[in-house]
Design a protein around this motif. Sequence first.
Motif, PDB file in Angstrom:
ATOM      1  N   GLU A   1       0.825  -1.203   0.000  1.00 39.60           N
ATOM      2  CA  GLU A   1       0.000   0.000   0.000  1.00 39.60           C
ATOM      3  C   GLU A   1       0.864   1.259   0.000  1.00 39.60           C
ATOM      4  N   PHE A   2       1.946   1.216   0.749  1.00 40.48           N
ATOM      5  CA  PHE A   2       2.840   2.371   0.791  1.00 40.48           C
ATOM      6  C   PHE A   2       3.479   2.612  -0.577  1.00 40.48           C
ATOM      7  N   ASN A   3       3.900   1.553  -1.238  1.00 40.35           N
ATOM      8  CA  ASN A   3       4.499   1.700  -2.573  1.00 40.35           C
ATOM      9  C   ASN A   3       3.508   2.325  -3.558  1.00 40.35           C
ATOM     10  N   LEU A   4       2.260   1.908  -3.478  1.00 40.32           N
ATOM     11  CA  LEU A   4       1.242   2.474  -4.373  1.00 40.32           C
ATOM     12  C   LEU A   4       1.028   3.962  -4.089  1.00 40.32           C
ATOM     13  N   LYS A   5       1.122   4.353  -2.824  1.00 41.97           N
ATOM     14  CA  LYS A   5       0.999   5.772  -2.478  1.00 41.97           C
ATOM     15  C   LYS A   5       2.186   6.560  -3.036  1.00 41.97           C
ATOM     16  N   CYS A   6       3.372   5.965  -2.969  1.00 39.63           N
ATOM     17  CA  CYS A   6       4.556   6.633  -3.513  1.00 39.63           C
ATOM     18  C   CYS A   6       4.440   6.824  -5.018  1.00 39.63           C
ATOM     19  N   ILE A   7       3.976   5.792  -5.705  1.00 40.78           N
ATOM     20  CA  ILE A   7       3.808   5.880  -7.153  1.00 40.78           C
ATOM     21  C   ILE A   7       2.763   6.931  -7.509  1.00 40.78           C
ATOM     22  N   SER A   8       1.663   6.914  -6.780  1.00 44.56           N
ATOM     23  CA  SER A   8       0.603   7.889  -7.013  1.00 44.56           C
ATOM     24  C   SER A   8       1.106   9.319  -6.835  1.00 44.56           C
ATOM     25  N   ARG A   9       1.937   9.528  -5.801  1.00 43.72           N
ATOM     26  CA  ARG A   9       2.454  10.876  -5.551  1.00 43.72           C
ATOM     27  C   ARG A   9       3.376  11.344  -6.676  1.00 43.72           C
ATOM     28  N   ILE A  10       4.164  10.438  -7.234  1.00 43.94           N
ATOM     29  CA  ILE A  10       5.027  10.817  -8.354  1.00 43.94           C
ATOM     30  C   ILE A  10       4.185  11.230  -9.556  1.00 43.94           C
ATOM     31  N   PHE A  11       3.117  10.483  -9.828  1.00 40.06           N
ATOM     32  CA  PHE A  11       2.228  10.856 -10.930  1.00 40.06           C
ATOM     33  C   PHE A  11       1.627  12.244 -10.682  1.00 40.06           C
ATOM     34  N   GLU A  12       1.299  12.542  -9.416  1.00 39.38           N
ATOM     35  CA  GLU A  12       0.784  13.866  -9.077  1.00 39.38           C
ATOM     36  C   GLU A  12       1.830  14.942  -9.336  1.00 39.38           C
ATOM     37  N   CYS A  13       3.071  14.662  -8.958  1.00 33.77           N
ATOM     38  CA  CYS A  13       4.149  15.616  -9.201  1.00 33.77           C
ATOM     39  C   CYS A  13       4.316  15.894 -10.691  1.00 33.77           C
ATOM     40  N   LEU A  14       4.096  14.858 -11.502  1.00 33.96           N
ATOM     41  CA  LEU A  14       4.218  15.004 -12.954  1.00 33.96           C
ATOM     42  C   LEU A  14       2.933  15.525 -13.596  1.00 33.96           C
ATOM     43  N   GLN A  15       1.901  15.720 -12.754  1.00 28.68           N
ATOM     44  CA  GLN A  15       0.598  16.194 -13.221  1.00 28.68           C
ATOM     45  C   GLN A  15       0.024  15.272 -14.300  1.00 28.68           C
ATOM     46  N   LEU A  16       0.147  13.968 -14.017  1.00 29.44           N
ATOM     47  CA  LEU A  16      -0.365  12.948 -14.926  1.00 29.44           C
ATOM     48  C   LEU A  16      -1.436  12.124 -14.232  1.00 29.44           C
ATOM     49  N   PRO A  17      -2.445  11.661 -14.967  1.00 27.61           N
ATOM     50  CA  PRO A  17      -3.464  10.797 -14.354  1.00 27.61           C
ATOM     51  C   PRO A  17      -2.870   9.447 -13.982  1.00 27.61           C
ATOM     52  N   PHE A  18      -3.343   8.886 -12.891  1.00 28.25           N
ATOM     53  CA  PHE A  18      -2.833   7.591 -12.438  1.00 28.25           C
ATOM     54  C   PHE A  18      -4.011   6.660 -12.197  1.00 28.25           C
ATOM     55  N   SER A  19      -4.154   5.674 -13.069  1.00 29.21           N
ATOM     56  CA  SER A  19      -5.204   4.674 -12.917  1.00 29.21           C
ATOM     57  C   SER A  19      -4.600   3.303 -13.162  1.00 29.21           C
ATOM     58  N   TYR A  20      -5.121   2.312 -12.476  1.00 28.27           N
ATOM     59  CA  TYR A  20      -4.584   0.956 -12.609  1.00 28.27           C
ATOM     60  C   TYR A  20      -5.623  -0.044 -12.131  1.00 28.27           C
TER      61      TYR A  20
END
Length: 206
Positions: free
Chosen positions: A116-135
């Motif tokens: 769960e923590f890894n998924l939060k980290c990945i999600s935050r990077i997508f936010e930093c890049l201003q990209l949508p994150f869906s999976y």
Amino acid sequence: MDVLLHPTYFPNIAHFVAMLQADHIVFETCDNYQKQTYRNRTSIYAANGKLDLNVPVVYSQRNRQLYRDVDIFNTENWQIQHLKSLESAYRTSPFYEFYIDDLIPLFEMETTSIMEFNLKCISRIFECLQLPFSYTTTERFDMNPKAILDARGLANSRKEIKQVFKPYAQVFDEKHGFISNLSILDLLFNEGPNTELYLEAQNLQL
């Protein structure tokens, strides 16, 4: 094509190339946990070269555990240590100050599950890049999945395929040269908004 990946700790550049170039991301959540992989490790560029940051986990090889059931060993101050390592490595990089405030909460939150923590980290990077994150996630383990790019091997640090990506400026490259396929954090702090274009232009070797 869709891509199948393990969610890893601040994934390396190869993982992000696979995610950004895929039509859809599928995360493997039905596998057994394996030690010495990028599930709980990321590699950054420190003053002395490549440095691994490891998240301590509670795991016993005697009893096989699913990755999704493995907890973080939170009695160690690993979050503070990782944050200090990032500051030491990247405080002089062009975009450290721009992104670090968005990342600090990840090192302050109470977290139990490594997946769960890894998924939060990945999600935050997508936010930093201003990209949508869906999976989506797997419903069962399939050794040989069909009609999908199986990139789960990218999480295996012991049998890592040497990914050679286009060089970009790194903080300590004058001391140790360019180091390829580090954590996405290395690219983000050094390239900032250009990160997305860089990832889209790379060729992934599987």
